[in-house]
Design an enzyme around this catalytic site. Structure first.
Site, PDB file in Angstrom:
ATOM      1  N   PRO A  11       0.793  -1.228   0.000  1.00  0.00           N
ATOM      2  CA  PRO A  11       0.000   0.000   0.000  1.00  0.00           C
ATOM      3  C   PRO A  11       0.825   1.278   0.000  1.00  0.00           C
ATOM      4  O   PRO A  11       1.845   1.370   0.682  1.00  0.00           O
ATOM      5  CB  PRO A  11      -0.828  -0.110   1.291  1.00  0.00           C
ATOM      6  CG  PRO A  11      -0.181  -1.162   2.097  1.00  0.00           C
ATOM      7  CD  PRO A  11       0.499  -2.099   1.145  1.00  0.00           C
ATOM      8  N   ASN A  12       0.351   2.204  -0.795  1.00  0.00           N
ATOM      9  CA  ASN A  12       0.872   3.568  -0.917  1.00  0.00           C
ATOM     10  C   ASN A  12       2.169   3.655  -1.718  1.00  0.00           C
ATOM     11  O   ASN A  12       2.597   4.762  -2.053  1.00  0.00           O
ATOM     12  CB  ASN A  12       1.041   4.236   0.464  1.00  0.00           C
ATOM     13  CG  ASN A  12      -0.293   4.469   1.132  1.00  0.00           C
ATOM     14  OD1 ASN A  12      -1.172   5.069   0.515  1.00  0.00           O
ATOM     15  ND2 ASN A  12      -0.470   4.001   2.343  1.00  0.00           N
ATOM     16  N   ARG A  19       5.374  12.452  -3.526  1.00  0.00           N
ATOM     17  CA  ARG A  19       5.549  13.226  -2.293  1.00  0.00           C
ATOM     18  C   ARG A  19       6.545  12.513  -1.374  1.00  0.00           C
ATOM     19  O   ARG A  19       6.975  11.402  -1.674  1.00  0.00           O
ATOM     20  CB  ARG A  19       4.219  13.489  -1.582  1.00  0.00           C
ATOM     21  CG  ARG A  19       3.424  12.261  -1.208  1.00  0.00           C
ATOM     22  CD  ARG A  19       2.040  12.646  -0.678  1.00  0.00           C
ATOM     23  NE  ARG A  19       1.193  11.512  -0.438  1.00  0.00           N
ATOM     24  CZ  ARG A  19       1.127  10.823   0.702  1.00  0.00           C
ATOM     25  NH1 ARG A  19       1.848  11.157   1.736  1.00  0.00           N
ATOM     26  NH2 ARG A  19       0.324   9.799   0.840  1.00  0.00           N
ATOM     27  N   TYR A  24      11.377   8.696   0.560  1.00  0.00           N
ATOM     28  CA  TYR A  24      11.177   7.609  -0.397  1.00  0.00           C
ATOM     29  C   TYR A  24      11.812   7.855  -1.769  1.00  0.00           C
ATOM     30  O   TYR A  24      11.649   7.028  -2.675  1.00  0.00           O
ATOM     31  CB  TYR A  24       9.673   7.329  -0.556  1.00  0.00           C
ATOM     32  CG  TYR A  24       9.013   6.888   0.737  1.00  0.00           C
ATOM     33  CD1 TYR A  24       9.376   5.684   1.338  1.00  0.00           C
ATOM     34  CD2 TYR A  24       8.048   7.670   1.372  1.00  0.00           C
ATOM     35  CE1 TYR A  24       8.795   5.274   2.532  1.00  0.00           C
ATOM     36  CE2 TYR A  24       7.457   7.271   2.557  1.00  0.00           C
ATOM     37  CZ  TYR A  24       7.832   6.064   3.138  1.00  0.00           C
ATOM     38  OH  TYR A  24       7.257   5.655   4.311  1.00  0.00           O
ATOM     39  N   ASN A  75       8.079  -5.565  -0.744  1.00  0.00           N
ATOM     40  CA  ASN A  75       7.988  -4.423   0.163  1.00  0.00           C
ATOM     41  C   ASN A  75       6.512  -4.328   0.529  1.00  0.00           C
ATOM     42  O   ASN A  75       5.729  -3.709  -0.210  1.00  0.00           O
ATOM     43  CB  ASN A  75       8.471  -3.132  -0.497  1.00  0.00           C
ATOM     44  CG  ASN A  75       8.415  -1.973   0.477  1.00  0.00           C
ATOM     45  OD1 ASN A  75       7.823  -2.089   1.553  1.00  0.00           O
ATOM     46  ND2 ASN A  75       9.020  -0.847   0.108  1.00  0.00           N
ATOM     47  N   ALA A  78       3.039  -0.753   4.858  1.00  0.00           N
ATOM     48  CA  ALA A  78       2.599  -0.773   6.256  1.00  0.00           C
ATOM     49  C   ALA A  78       2.121  -2.157   6.699  1.00  0.00           C
ATOM     50  O   ALA A  78       2.129  -2.466   7.901  1.00  0.00           O
ATOM     51  CB  ALA A  78       1.503   0.259   6.475  1.00  0.00           C
ATOM     52  N   GLU A  99      12.969  -9.276   1.589  1.00  0.00           N
ATOM     53  CA  GLU A  99      12.158  -8.147   2.051  1.00  0.00           C
ATOM     54  C   GLU A  99      12.945  -6.850   1.823  1.00  0.00           C
ATOM     55  O   GLU A  99      14.140  -6.782   2.142  1.00  0.00           O
ATOM     56  CB  GLU A  99      11.867  -8.336   3.547  1.00  0.00           C
ATOM     57  CG  GLU A  99      11.042  -7.243   4.185  1.00  0.00           C
ATOM     58  CD  GLU A  99      10.841  -7.490   5.689  1.00  0.00           C
ATOM     59  OE1 GLU A  99      11.315  -8.535   6.214  1.00  0.00           O
ATOM     60  OE2 GLU A  99      10.235  -6.616   6.340  1.00  0.00           O
ATOM     61  N   HIS A 101      12.801  -2.540   2.337  1.00  0.00           N
ATOM     62  CA  HIS A 101      12.177  -1.294   2.786  1.00  0.00           C
ATOM     63  C   HIS A 101      13.054  -0.136   2.359  1.00  0.00           C
ATOM     64  O   HIS A 101      14.263  -0.138   2.622  1.00  0.00           O
ATOM     65  CB  HIS A 101      11.980  -1.280   4.307  1.00  0.00           C
ATOM     66  CG  HIS A 101      11.041  -2.345   4.737  1.00  0.00           C
ATOM     67  ND1 HIS A 101       9.687  -2.253   4.506  1.00  0.00           N
ATOM     68  CD2 HIS A 101      11.254  -3.542   5.300  1.00  0.00           C
ATOM     69  CE1 HIS A 101       9.113  -3.357   4.933  1.00  0.00           C
ATOM     70  NE2 HIS A 101      10.039  -4.159   5.412  1.00  0.00           N
ATOM     71  N   ARG A 108      12.796   4.637  12.588  1.00  0.00           N
ATOM     72  CA  ARG A 108      11.573   5.439  12.529  1.00  0.00           C
ATOM     73  C   ARG A 108      10.719   5.165  13.766  1.00  0.00           C
ATOM     74  O   ARG A 108      11.234   4.714  14.789  1.00  0.00           O
ATOM     75  CB  ARG A 108      10.842   5.144  11.212  1.00  0.00           C
ATOM     76  CG  ARG A 108      11.692   5.537   9.990  1.00  0.00           C
ATOM     77  CD  ARG A 108      10.968   5.300   8.695  1.00  0.00           C
ATOM     78  NE  ARG A 108       9.787   6.165   8.582  1.00  0.00           N
ATOM     79  CZ  ARG A 108       8.902   6.074   7.580  1.00  0.00           C
ATOM     80  NH1 ARG A 108       9.051   5.165   6.618  1.00  0.00           N
ATOM     81  NH2 ARG A 108       7.852   6.887   7.540  1.00  0.00           N
TER      82      ARG A 108
HETATM   83  O1  CA2 Z   1      10.366   2.054   3.888  1.00  0.00           O
HETATM   84  C1  CA2 Z   1       9.523   1.371   3.290  1.00  0.00           C
HETATM   85  O2  CA2 Z   1       9.732   0.910   2.170  1.00  0.00           O
HETATM   86  C2  CA2 Z   1       8.158   1.122   3.923  1.00  0.00           C
HETATM   87  O3  CA2 Z   1       7.786  -0.224   3.617  1.00  0.00           O
HETATM   88  C3  CA2 Z   1       7.211   2.112   3.288  1.00  0.00           C
HETATM   89  C4  CA2 Z   1       5.802   2.090   3.883  1.00  0.00           C
HETATM   90  C5  CA2 Z   1       5.862   2.195   5.405  1.00  0.00           C
HETATM   91  O4  CA2 Z   1       4.562   2.045   5.944  1.00  0.00           O
HETATM   92  C6  CA2 Z   1       6.781   1.153   6.007  1.00  0.00           C
HETATM   93  O5  CA2 Z   1       6.827   1.350   7.411  1.00  0.00           O
HETATM   94  C7  CA2 Z   1       8.180   1.268   5.433  1.00  0.00           C
HETATM   95  C8  CA2 Z   1       4.982   3.275   3.368  1.00  0.00           C
HETATM   96  C9  CA2 Z   1       4.931   3.405   1.911  1.00  0.00           C
HETATM   97  C10 CA2 Z   1       4.459   4.772   1.558  1.00  0.00           C
HETATM   98  O6  CA2 Z   1       5.020   5.104   0.319  1.00  0.00           O
HETATM   99  C11 CA2 Z   1       4.933   6.410  -0.083  1.00  0.00           C
HETATM  100  C12 CA2 Z   1       5.756   6.761  -1.113  1.00  0.00           C
HETATM  101  C13 CA2 Z   1       5.756   8.038  -1.568  1.00  0.00           C
HETATM  102  C14 CA2 Z   1       4.915   8.971  -1.028  1.00  0.00           C
HETATM  103  C15 CA2 Z   1       4.079   8.612   0.002  1.00  0.00           C
HETATM  104  C16 CA2 Z   1       4.078   7.325   0.472  1.00  0.00           C
END
Ligand code: CA2
Length: 143
Positions: A11-12, A19, A24, A75, A78, A99, A101, A108
């Site tokens: 997700p996301n 953003r 990221y 990946n 969340a 895996e 991240h 964090r």
């Molecule tokens: O660091 C990572 O790759 C995470 O898996 C990213 C997840 C987060 O919930 C994990 O704790 C760590 C969140 C992905 C959100 O991705 C975005 C990318 C660009 C802009 C907004 C969100």
């Protein structure tokens, strides 16, 4: 046997490049996917991409990967920190799981420190940014 990889982003991660570039990076998900397909091909492997914002769809993708892909790069976003369902799906397939991240989840918020995937993954890449995906592909190539 030719190694075949399914890259699963949760997700996301479809928002990559739109953003939070400080966390990221500035590449879009499509940039990352194209880069990973090319890199895997250069290493003599096939890589297919999948992204979903839905836990059940990720469970379905893992289940359907059985006997099709030798490796998963995941990946789970969340869901890393919450999903016993994704963990159970992984335990049901023989593929080796790497895996990834993008950010360093251990530096964090506390709620990101635990992963339901890490102890069943062959290797874990955290905090390397987007190059973490390339490192996972290289690790699979080197097996
Ligand atoms: O660091 C990572 O790759 C995470 O898996 C990213 C997840 C987060 O919930 C994990 O704790 C760590 C969140 C992905 C959100 O991705 C975005 C990318 C660009 C802009 C907004 C969100």
């Amino acid at each position: 046997m030719t190694k075949s990889i399914l890259l699963i982003n949760g997700p996301n991660l479809n928002l990559l490049g739109t953003r939070e570039p400080e966390t990221y990076g500035s590449q879009t998900l499509q940039d990352v996917e194209v880069m990973c397909v090319k890199h895997a091909r250069e290493k003599g492997m096939e890589l297919t991409t999948f992204q979903s914002n839905h836990e059940g769809a990720i469970v379905d993708a893992v289940q359907q990967s059985k006997d099709v892909y030798s490796h998963l790069i995941m990946n789970p976003g969340a869901y890393t920190h919450t999903s016993i369902a994704i963990r159970d799906a992984i335990l049901g397939v023989d593929a080796k799981v790497y895996e990834v991240h993008i950010s360093n989840i251990h530096e964090r918020e506390e709620f990101r420190h635990h992963s339901y995937i890490s102890d069943i993954a062959k290797d874990v890449f955290v905090g390397m940014g987007i190059p973490g995906y390339i490192a996972a592909i290289d690790a699979i190539a080197a097996e």
